[in-house]
Design a protein around this motif. Structure first.
Motif, short mmCIF file in Angstrom:
data_model
loop_
_atom_site.label_atom_id
_atom_site.label_comp_id
_atom_site.label_asym_id
_atom_site.label_seq_id
_atom_site.Cartn_x
_atom_site.Cartn_y
_atom_site.Cartn_z
N LYS A 225 0.82 -1.21 0.00
CA LYS A 225 0.00 0.00 0.00
C LYS A 225 0.86 1.27 0.00
O LYS A 225 0.48 2.29 -0.59
N LEU A 226 2.01 1.20 0.67
CA LEU A 226 2.92 2.34 0.69
C LEU A 226 3.45 2.65 -0.71
O LEU A 226 3.59 3.81 -1.10
N PRO A 230 -3.05 5.61 -4.83
CA PRO A 230 -3.39 6.63 -5.84
C PRO A 230 -2.32 7.70 -6.04
O PRO A 230 -2.08 8.15 -7.16
N VAL A 231 -1.63 8.11 -4.95
CA VAL A 231 -0.62 9.15 -5.07
C VAL A 231 0.59 8.65 -5.86
O VAL A 231 1.06 9.32 -6.79
N PHE A 234 -0.24 8.12 -9.52
CA PHE A 234 -0.27 9.40 -10.24
C PHE A 234 1.15 9.88 -10.54
O PHE A 234 1.46 10.30 -11.67
N LEU A 235 2.03 9.83 -9.53
CA LEU A 235 3.41 10.28 -9.73
C LEU A 235 4.13 9.40 -10.75
O LEU A 235 4.94 9.87 -11.53
N GLY A 236 3.80 8.09 -10.73
CA GLY A 236 4.43 7.19 -11.68
C GLY A 236 3.98 7.41 -13.11
O GLY A 236 4.70 7.12 -14.05
#
Length: 236
Positions: A225-226, A230-231, A234-236
Motif C-alpha cells: 500500500k505504501l 493513488p498518489v 499518479f506520480l508514476g
C-alpha cells in the motif's frame, strides 16, 4: 502476450518523453542561455548544442555533454531514448533466446567497463553511455521474465504459506533498500573518484534495485500500500 509492434513502442516512448523534454531544453535556451549570453556569440556551438539535445545525441560530444548550457541532467533522458530505439529488437531477441541475450548484454557492458577502467583515467565521457547500462537492461529483462512465474506461483498460495512468502519478500525488499542506501552513503564520500566508483559498482546498484522491484509485489500489505496507492500511481 505478443510483443507490441515496433512502431507502437516508438510512438508510446516518444509521446511519453519528447514533449516535456523539448519544453525543458527550449526553456533553458530562452530563459537562461540566451539572456545570459552563455554561448558568448558562438553560433556554431549554440546550433550544435541545440540540435544534439533535440535529437538525444549530445552525450556523444564533449562540448555538448560535459559543458552544455542546456541542463546538465538531460543525459538521463538521452540514454533512455537511445535504449527505447534498441529495445524492441533486444526484446525480440530475448524472447527467442533469453539466456543468450541476457548474457550477451551483461558481458558487453562488463567488457566495456573493464576496458574503460584499464585504459582510461578520466571517466566522465564514458560512465553514463548506453553501453555502460546494458547489464542493467539485462537484469531488467531477467526480472521481467521471472515475474510472471512468481506471480502464478504465489497466486496459488494460501494461509501460512502465503504469510511466510509475504514476510520473506518484505525482508528481501528491506535488505535491498538497505544495500542501496549504504551504497549511496559510500558513494557520497568518494569525491573525485565518483565516476570510477559508479562504473565498478553499477551491477551491485542494479541488483539492489532489482531486489526491491521483484519483491515489492509479493510483500506484506502495508508495504504494498505504501508503494502502490493513488498518489504513487499518479506520480508514476
Amino acid at each position: 502476450t505478443p510483443a507490441p509492434r515496433t512502431r507502437a513502442v516508438f510512438w508510446r516512448g516518444a509521446r511519453r518523453v519528447i514533449p516535456g523534454y523539448w519544453f525543458i531544453v527550449l526553456l533553458h535556451l530562452f530563459a537562461v542561455a540566451l539572456p545570459w549570453n552563455l554561448y558568448n556569440h558562438n553560433a556554431p556551438l549554440l546550433v550544435k548544442d541545440l540540435v544534439t539535445h533535440l535529437t538525444f545525441t549530445f552525450t556523444q560530444f564533449n562540448d555538448t555533454y560535459l559543458m552544455t548550457n542546456l541542463g546538465g541532467g538531460a543525459w538521463t533522458l538521452a540514454i533512455l531514448v537511445q535504449g527505447y530505439v534498441l529495445f524492441p529488437f533486444i526484446a525480440r531477441w530475448a524472447q527467442k533466446r533469453p539466456a543468450v541475450a541476457i548474457c550477451a548484454l551483461a558481458l558487453t557492458a562488463f567488457a566495456f567497463r573493464a576496458w574503460c577502467l584499464w585504459g582510461l583515467t578520466d571517466f566522465r565521457m564514458v560512465v553514463n553511455q548506453l553501453i555502460n547500462f546494458l547489464d542493467v537492461y539485462a537484469l531488467g529483462i531477467l526480472l521481467a521474465t521471472v515475474y510472471p512465474a512468481l506471480r502464478d506461483l504465489c497466486g496459488k498460495q494460501e494461509g501460512k504459506a502465503k504469510v511466510i512468502r509475504q514476510a520473506a519478500a518484505t525482508l528481501l525488499f528491506i535488505a535491498s533498500l538497505w544495500g542501496l542506501i549504504r551504497m549511496l552513503e559510500v558513494q557520497s564520500m568518494t569525491g573525485s573518484d565518483l565516476q570510477r566508483y559508479q562504473m565498478i559498482y553499477r551491477p551491485v546498484f542494479a541488483l539492489c534495485f532489482g531486489g526491491m522491484t521483484i519483491s515489492a509485489p509479493f510483500a506484506l500489505l502495508p508495504l504494498r500500500k505504501l508503494l502502490g496507492n493513488p498518489v504513487t500511481k499518479f506520480l508514476g
